[in-house]
Design an enzyme around this catalytic site. Structure first.
Site: not given
Length: 119
Positions: A9-10
């Site tokens: 997840c960024s």
């Protein structure tokens, strides 16, 4: 301080970068591998001051398979939601930081991460 992350997840990677830049002392929990129990989810919800549907990723395939958008969002359904989050951890919004003062934040923005750091 603990942060629940999915390394893919960024938003999680951004939160970790900011914590590192600020020299924060924290523990990483990869919650897809180290899945929180129902009791741990309830405790985090209490710390967040939120309900399980507030931290549910309703666009995930599992959410659609379960038909979550049609589930009631009331006290009687709360345990059903918590069970779904424990059984399908990908549904848990991320990242979540449990702050040193006993509270928690869903740290999807820089401001939320800074808020957790200030507690």
């Amino acid at each position: 301080m603990e942060i629940w992350i999915n390394p893919a997840c960024s938003k999680c990677r951004s939160a970790i970068s900011l914590l590192d830049a600020e020299g924060a002392d924290y523990t990483v929990r990869r919650y897809l591998e180290d899945v929180p129990s129902e009791d741990e989810i309830r405790a985090v919800l209490d710390r967040l001051g939120l309900e399980p549907w507030d931290i549910t990723r309703t666009q995930e395939p599992a959410a659609k398979e379960l038909g979550l958008k049609d589930w009631p969002r009331d006290a009687a359904a709360r345990d059903h939601w918590v069970t779904a989050l424990a059984e399908h951890p990908k549904l848990i919004q991320r990242p979540i930081i449990t702050a040193d003062d006993g509270t928690a934040v869903v740290a999807r923005t820089e401001e939320a991460v800074r808020d957790a750091l200030s507690r």
